[in-house]
Every structure is written in structure tokens, then in C-alpha cells.
Design a protein around this motif. Structure first.
Motif, PDB file in Angstrom:
ATOM      1  N   ASN A 155       1.281  20.653  19.417  1.00  0.00           N
ATOM      2  CA  ASN A 155       2.225  20.326  20.491  1.00  0.00           C
ATOM      3  C   ASN A 155       2.870  18.953  20.342  1.00  0.00           C
ATOM      4  O   ASN A 155       4.079  18.800  20.519  1.00  0.00           O
ATOM      5  CB  ASN A 155       1.534  20.402  21.851  1.00  0.00           C
ATOM      6  CG  ASN A 155       1.198  21.826  22.239  1.00  0.00           C
ATOM      7  OD1 ASN A 155       1.721  22.772  21.638  1.00  0.00           O
ATOM      8  ND2 ASN A 155       0.338  21.994  23.217  1.00  0.00           N
ATOM      9  N   ASP A 156       2.067  17.940  20.022  1.00  0.00           N
ATOM     10  CA  ASP A 156       2.637  16.593  19.955  1.00  0.00           C
ATOM     11  C   ASP A 156       3.604  16.461  18.772  1.00  0.00           C
ATOM     12  O   ASP A 156       4.634  15.800  18.865  1.00  0.00           O
ATOM     13  CB  ASP A 156       1.536  15.526  19.908  1.00  0.00           C
ATOM     14  CG  ASP A 156       0.549  15.749  18.773  1.00  0.00           C
ATOM     15  OD1 ASP A 156       0.551  16.850  18.195  1.00  0.00           O
ATOM     16  OD2 ASP A 156      -0.212  14.816  18.457  1.00  0.00           O
ATOM     17  N   GLN A 171      12.250   4.673  18.200  1.00  0.00           N
ATOM     18  CA  GLN A 171      11.784   3.748  19.220  1.00  0.00           C
ATOM     19  C   GLN A 171      11.894   4.375  20.623  1.00  0.00           C
ATOM     20  O   GLN A 171      11.024   4.196  21.463  1.00  0.00           O
ATOM     21  CB  GLN A 171      12.604   2.463  19.105  1.00  0.00           C
ATOM     22  CG  GLN A 171      12.081   1.314  19.907  1.00  0.00           C
ATOM     23  CD  GLN A 171      13.080   0.910  20.971  1.00  0.00           C
ATOM     24  OE1 GLN A 171      14.251   1.307  20.909  1.00  0.00           O
ATOM     25  NE2 GLN A 171      12.621   0.150  21.949  1.00  0.00           N
ATOM     26  N   GLN A 172      12.977   5.127  20.852  1.00  0.00           N
ATOM     27  CA  GLN A 172      13.119   5.819  22.141  1.00  0.00           C
ATOM     28  C   GLN A 172      12.019   6.867  22.314  1.00  0.00           C
ATOM     29  O   GLN A 172      11.459   7.021  23.392  1.00  0.00           O
ATOM     30  CB  GLN A 172      14.485   6.512  22.217  1.00  0.00           C
ATOM     31  CG  GLN A 172      15.668   5.565  22.344  1.00  0.00           C
ATOM     32  CD  GLN A 172      16.986   6.334  22.326  1.00  0.00           C
ATOM     33  OE1 GLN A 172      17.281   7.044  21.366  1.00  0.00           O
ATOM     34  NE2 GLN A 172      17.771   6.188  23.385  1.00  0.00           N
ATOM     35  N   GLU A 195       5.494   3.375  17.717  1.00  0.00           N
ATOM     36  CA  GLU A 195       6.566   3.891  16.877  1.00  0.00           C
ATOM     37  C   GLU A 195       6.035   4.396  15.525  1.00  0.00           C
ATOM     38  O   GLU A 195       6.492   5.398  14.990  1.00  0.00           O
ATOM     39  CB  GLU A 195       7.603   2.784  16.661  1.00  0.00           C
ATOM     40  CG  GLU A 195       8.922   3.306  16.156  1.00  0.00           C
ATOM     41  CD  GLU A 195       9.986   2.205  16.103  1.00  0.00           C
ATOM     42  OE1 GLU A 195       9.924   1.260  16.917  1.00  0.00           O
ATOM     43  OE2 GLU A 195      10.868   2.300  15.243  1.00  0.00           O
ATOM     44  N   GLY A 196       5.044   3.680  14.997  1.00  0.00           N
ATOM     45  CA  GLY A 196       4.455   4.100  13.719  1.00  0.00           C
ATOM     46  C   GLY A 196       3.831   5.486  13.818  1.00  0.00           C
ATOM     47  O   GLY A 196       3.916   6.293  12.882  1.00  0.00           O
ATOM     48  N   THR A 197       3.245   5.781  14.963  1.00  0.00           N
ATOM     49  CA  THR A 197       2.639   7.098  15.169  1.00  0.00           C
ATOM     50  C   THR A 197       3.717   8.175  15.241  1.00  0.00           C
ATOM     51  O   THR A 197       3.546   9.273  14.716  1.00  0.00           O
ATOM     52  CB  THR A 197       1.814   7.115  16.488  1.00  0.00           C
ATOM     53  OG1 THR A 197       0.971   5.966  16.484  1.00  0.00           O
ATOM     54  CG2 THR A 197       0.994   8.365  16.611  1.00  0.00           C
ATOM     55  N   VAL A 198       4.830   7.828  15.880  1.00  0.00           N
ATOM     56  CA  VAL A 198       5.954   8.770  15.932  1.00  0.00           C
ATOM     57  C   VAL A 198       6.357   9.141  14.511  1.00  0.00           C
ATOM     58  O   VAL A 198       6.498  10.318  14.163  1.00  0.00           O
ATOM     59  CB  VAL A 198       7.164   8.150  16.672  1.00  0.00           C
ATOM     60  CG1 VAL A 198       8.405   9.025  16.504  1.00  0.00           C
ATOM     61  CG2 VAL A 198       6.846   7.959  18.152  1.00  0.00           C
ATOM     62  N   MET A 199       6.514   8.115  13.676  1.00  0.00           N
ATOM     63  CA  MET A 199       6.995   8.366  12.323  1.00  0.00           C
ATOM     64  C   MET A 199       5.987   9.149  11.487  1.00  0.00           C
ATOM     65  O   MET A 199       6.354  10.055  10.747  1.00  0.00           O
ATOM     66  CB  MET A 199       7.359   7.046  11.645  1.00  0.00           C
ATOM     67  CG  MET A 199       8.596   6.424  12.281  1.00  0.00           C
ATOM     68  SD  MET A 199       8.871   4.725  11.766  1.00  0.00           S
ATOM     69  CE  MET A 199       9.476   4.984  10.109  1.00  0.00           C
ATOM     70  N   SER A 200       4.695   8.809  11.630  1.00  0.00           N
ATOM     71  CA  SER A 200       3.730   9.530  10.793  1.00  0.00           C
ATOM     72  C   SER A 200       3.561  10.975  11.270  1.00  0.00           C
ATOM     73  O   SER A 200       3.447  11.893  10.451  1.00  0.00           O
ATOM     74  CB  SER A 200       2.395   8.781  10.744  1.00  0.00           C
ATOM     75  OG  SER A 200       1.866   8.677  12.039  1.00  0.00           O
ATOM     76  N   LYS A 201       3.596  11.190  12.584  1.00  0.00           N
ATOM     77  CA  LYS A 201       3.463  12.571  13.070  1.00  0.00           C
ATOM     78  C   LYS A 201       4.695  13.402  12.726  1.00  0.00           C
ATOM     79  O   LYS A 201       4.600  14.591  12.423  1.00  0.00           O
ATOM     80  CB  LYS A 201       3.224  12.589  14.584  1.00  0.00           C
ATOM     81  CG  LYS A 201       1.823  12.152  14.934  1.00  0.00           C
ATOM     82  CD  LYS A 201       1.456  12.458  16.359  1.00  0.00           C
ATOM     83  CE  LYS A 201      -0.037  12.150  16.539  1.00  0.00           C
ATOM     84  NZ  LYS A 201      -0.487  12.312  17.911  1.00  0.00           N
ATOM     85  N   LEU A 202       5.839  12.745  12.773  1.00  0.00           N
ATOM     86  CA  LEU A 202       7.081  13.426  12.407  1.00  0.00           C
ATOM     87  C   LEU A 202       7.020  13.872  10.951  1.00  0.00           C
ATOM     88  O   LEU A 202       7.370  14.998  10.594  1.00  0.00           O
ATOM     89  CB  LEU A 202       8.257  12.467  12.629  1.00  0.00           C
ATOM     90  CG  LEU A 202       9.636  12.958  12.241  1.00  0.00           C
ATOM     91  CD1 LEU A 202      10.016  14.192  13.043  1.00  0.00           C
ATOM     92  CD2 LEU A 202      10.678  11.856  12.458  1.00  0.00           C
ATOM     93  N   SER A 203       6.548  12.950  10.129  1.00  0.00           N
ATOM     94  CA  SER A 203       6.448  13.246   8.710  1.00  0.00           C
ATOM     95  C   SER A 203       5.463  14.385   8.467  1.00  0.00           C
ATOM     96  O   SER A 203       5.714  15.295   7.670  1.00  0.00           O
ATOM     97  CB  SER A 203       6.026  11.962   7.992  1.00  0.00           C
ATOM     98  OG  SER A 203       5.556  12.262   6.728  1.00  0.00           O
ATOM     99  N   ARG A 204       4.342  14.370   9.212  1.00  0.00           N
ATOM    100  CA  ARG A 204       3.369  15.453   9.050  1.00  0.00           C
ATOM    101  C   ARG A 204       3.951  16.794   9.501  1.00  0.00           C
ATOM    102  O   ARG A 204       3.733  17.823   8.869  1.00  0.00           O
ATOM    103  CB  ARG A 204       2.098  15.139   9.850  1.00  0.00           C
ATOM    104  CG  ARG A 204       0.891  15.005   8.954  1.00  0.00           C
ATOM    105  CD  ARG A 204      -0.296  14.487   9.713  1.00  0.00           C
ATOM    106  NE  ARG A 204      -0.214  13.056   9.932  1.00  0.00           N
ATOM    107  CZ  ARG A 204      -0.742  12.429  10.973  1.00  0.00           C
ATOM    108  NH1 ARG A 204      -1.370  13.091  11.912  1.00  0.00           N
ATOM    109  NH2 ARG A 204      -0.643  11.117  11.089  1.00  0.00           N
TER     110      ARG A 204
END
Lengths: 253, 170
Positions: free
Chosen positions: B113-114, B130-131, B140-149
Motif C-alpha cells: 500500500n505505501d 518533497q511534497q 524524503e529519502g524514504t519516499v525515494m527509496s520506496k518509489l524505487s522499490r
């Protein structure tokens, strides 16, 4: 100087998403010219973004359902009149809502047309009825379920909801688009009524999970279990509807 | 109608698109989510500060409503959601593309889900990392790593052979 700069996977991703600063963007561009593999990753991410738009963008141009309005609440009387008219129109045009070409509508539309919408309509007609809420009263329960089972050609049961505070009032047979349906009505001590709508249908013996929907203050919880589709309706909150449905489901299985 | 309410209305299509993708194509459940989001937004309209990003504010509310629903569902009995199917239109010469998009839709539906939330906010809504970090309340780093995953997961699933591709003709 580009060979001194380390480009990470995050940079590639941010580049594909158009989220780099102009300086960093130039550096990544220089890097991509010399690293075909990384360029391919960027291209893949961009394509993925495009594909996602192709899948989900049709929603943007769908007609917005009337319940999603931000207008101040209109008077209840008008809302009821409007919803009845809306439901009638729904029946008249057979829910010919513009289907989006790509989007995921098949199951939802079948359930809407054959189960939720007629169930909600029947609920709105009979649950406020004072003198004739049902065709066969609960004191003839045996006859009621035998009769409904015979007409629907399926085993219909009247679950006992006394543990949740609802007594069976009775039930009736209803026409429902192309087949027949049964409506069982239950009433709480304070007069609040819920209905259980059952019909067999066009859903190829699927089994689905509980799904929840809402029609102008009426909550609808529905599921398909083999040949029969069930909907539990009432002006109660979602949680209560879930609990009632769980209770019903357990008795039916 | 107040101008602010008018501006909220303009975002309804975006909110619906996001909710539809988030709830795996389930039309009724996703419109319900949008409705809950709008109701909550209207009840807190006084909290919105002029000059801040209205779209980000709406998506923050949407996220909170969704997160609450998920919490309730995981605490109680499990209700699995249906994944709506993509309707294939044939005879267009684009059947392969349609199948690919259907598979992609299912792959997105199968994401955590996330991860799905982040992917949709970035790829569909075009929001900045950032938004998204503010909306979801994560770094923000978590956003990027989860996005990449999420994207790597989609790549992997999409690269698998799909034996069940039977052309359906309407």
C-alpha cells in the motif's frame, strides 16, 4: 568533468520524474550519453509513467457522480426526491453510464446494475412503509423461506439477527431487472430497519469479499457467494453494517 | 459557492483518479473514499491557509482517510478488495498494448500500500518528492527509496512471462 561525478540510481529516477535541479540535470544528461544502460532505465521509467497515465487518466474525464458534490447540503426533501428520480433514471436507461475504455469497470458495473442499485431502490421503497412493509410476515417464516426458495430456485434462508438487536419483520418477492429477488426486512427496537436483498445473477458463481457502497445515506454492503448475490442495506454506519453482514454470512455458511 | 470550494471541486477528477488507482480499480469504494475526503476537507476548510498548496492539502486529507480505513480493516476481520479488471477493446490492433496495461494495473494493485501511494502521487499526480514526503509524513529519502522499490517490483513483474493471455473478443 563529468567523469568525476557519481550518478546514483536515485538521480536516474529523479531525472525521469523531472525533479532534478538544472545543474544536476545537466550532469545526468552528460552521464546518460555515455551510459546506455542507465539511459535505458530512464527510458523505462518514463514509459512506466506514460503507461500509468494511459491506464488511469480516463477517470479524469468521467462524469463525476452526483454524490461527490461540495455544494451546501440541500434540503432533505429535495435530496430524497432527487435520489428517487436518479434511481428511476438509472433503471430506465439500464445504467448506461459511459464506460471508460480502459478502466476496470466490468465487475463493478455488473454488481451495480444487478445488485446494489435494485437493492437500494427496494430498500428505499419498502423500509419506510408503515402498513405494508412486507408481503409475508415473520410469523409465517417457514412458508416465507420455502416460497422464496422455490421462486428463486435457490436455497433462501432468513438469518437470525436477534443477537445484533434486529427482529425479522418478514419478506417479499421482487422483480429485479431480468430475474427475481428476495427482500428480507429486519427491525430494531427503536424502529430502524435494515433489509437483506438476495438474488441469483449473472456473476458466474464467483465468490467475492465484502464490498461497501453508499447511496444517499443508505449504506450497502454486498458480496457474491456462488450463485447468489447478497446486499445488506440500512441507515447505519459502515462498521455496524460490516458486523451485521458478518453475522449473516456466518449463518448462511 | 465560495471560491475555495470551487477550487476544491476542480480537484475532484484528480482525487478520483488517484483513489481509483489506489483502491485497485474499485469504482464504488474509491468514490466513497473521495466522498469521505471531501467531507473532511469541507469540515476543516477553516484550517486551510491561503497561499498554501490546496492540492497537497487535499491529498494529505485523502491519505489520512485512507490510512484510517486501512487501520480499521486490519484490526477487524479481513475484507479483501476486488481488483477491477481492465476492459479490453479489441479490433484496434492495440490488443497487445491493452494486455500490457492490464498486467501493469494488476502489478500496481499488488504493490504494498505505501509503495503504491508514493508511486501514484509521483507518477500520476506529478508531485515533487518533497511534497509527497509532507503528505505522507515520511522522510524524503524514504519516499525515494520506496518509489524505487515499487518501480523495480513492477519491472520484475512485467518482465515475467504471462501464460494466461487469452485474447478476449467482445
Amino acid at each position: 568533468m563529468t567523469y568525476h561525478i557519481s550518478i546514483t540510481h536515485s538521480d536516474l529516477q529523479a531525472y525521469a520524474d523531472g525533479q532534478l535541479t538544472p545543474d544536476r540535470k545537466r550532469e545526468v544528461e552528460a552521464h546518460l550519453k555515455e551510459h546506455a544502460k542507465d539511459a535505458a532505465i530512464v527510458e523505462e521509467y518514463r514509459q512506466l509513467n506514460k503507461d500509468m497515465h494511459a491506464i488511469y487518466d480516463p477517470v479524469l474525464t468521467e462524469q463525476i457522480p452526483s454524490q461527490l458534490s461540495v455544494q451546501p447540503r440541500t434540503k432533505l426533501r429535495w435530496r430524497v426526491a432527487a435520489s428517487v428520480a436518479w434511481l428511476m433514471l438509472g433503471i430506465a436507461i439500464g445504467w448506461q453510464l459511459q464506460p471508460t475504455r480502459l478502466l476496470l469497470t466490468e465487475n463493478d458495473n455488473v454488481f451495480k446494475k444487478h445488485l446494489i442499485q435494485p437493492a437500494a431502490f427496494a430498500h428505499s421503497i419498502y423500509s419506510p412503509e408503515i402498513r405494508h412493509p412486507v408481503e409475508v410476515m415473520a410469523n409465517e417464516q417457514k412458508h416465507l423461506v420455502a416460497w422464496l426458495s422455490k421462486r428463486l430456485k435457490s436455497k433462501i434462508q432468513a438469518p437470525d439477527l436477534t443477537k445484533r438487536g434486529y427482529e425479522l419483520v418478514g419478506g417479499r418477492l421482487l422483480p429485479s431487472i431480468d430475474r427475481m429477488a428476495a427482500q428480507l426486512m429486519y427491525q430494531r427496537e427503536d424502529g430502524n430497519r435494515i433489509t437483506l436483498y438476495i438474488r441469483n445473477g449473472v456473476w458466474d458463481n464467483q465468490v467475492t469479499a465484502f464490498q461497501y457502497s453508499r447511496y444517499d445515506g443508505i449504506g450497502v454492503l454486498y458480496w457474491i457467494d456462488g450463485p447468489l448475490g447478497y446486499a445488506v442495506l440500512g441507515s447505519v454506519d459502515k462498521e455496524e453494517l460490516f458486523k451485521l453482514s458478518e453475522h449473516i454470512y456466518q449463518q448462511l455458511n | 459557492m465560495l471560491p475555495l470550494e470551487q477550487r476544491i471541486v476542480e480537484y475532484i477528477p484528480n482525487l478520483r483518479r488517484y483513489a481509483r488507482a489506489l483502491l485497485r480499480g474499485n469504482i464504488l469504494a474509491s468514490d466513497d473514499l473521495v466522498q469521505d475526503c471531501l467531507e473532511r476537507a469541507l469540515s476543516r476548510i477553516h484550517r486551510w491557509r491561503e497561499g498554501s498548496d490546496l492540492r497537497a492539502w487535499l491529498f494529505t486529507i485523502m491519505h489520512n482517510v485512507y490510512a484510517n480505513q486501512m487501520r480499521r480493516l486490519t484490526n477487524g476481520p479481513q475484507f479483501v478488495e476486488l481488483t477491477g479488471d481492465i476492459e479490453l477493446t479489441d479490433n484496434t490492433g492495440a490488443a497487445e498494448q491493452q494486455l500490457k496495461l492490464r498486467d501493469l494495473h494488476h502489478a500496481i494493485a499488488d504493490l504494498q500500500n505505501d509503495q503504491r501511494e508514493i508511486l501514484l502521487l509521483v507518477s500520476l499526480e506529478g508531485l515533487r518528492y518533497q511534497q509527497v514526503s509532507k503528505i505522507l509524513g515520511i522522510p524524503e529519502g524514504t519516499v525515494m527509496s520506496k518509489l524505487s522499490r515499487a518501480r523495480q517490483q513492477l519491472r520484475k513483474v512485467m518482465a515475467e512471462p504471462k501464460p494466461d493471455h487469452i485474447r478476449r473478443v467482445k
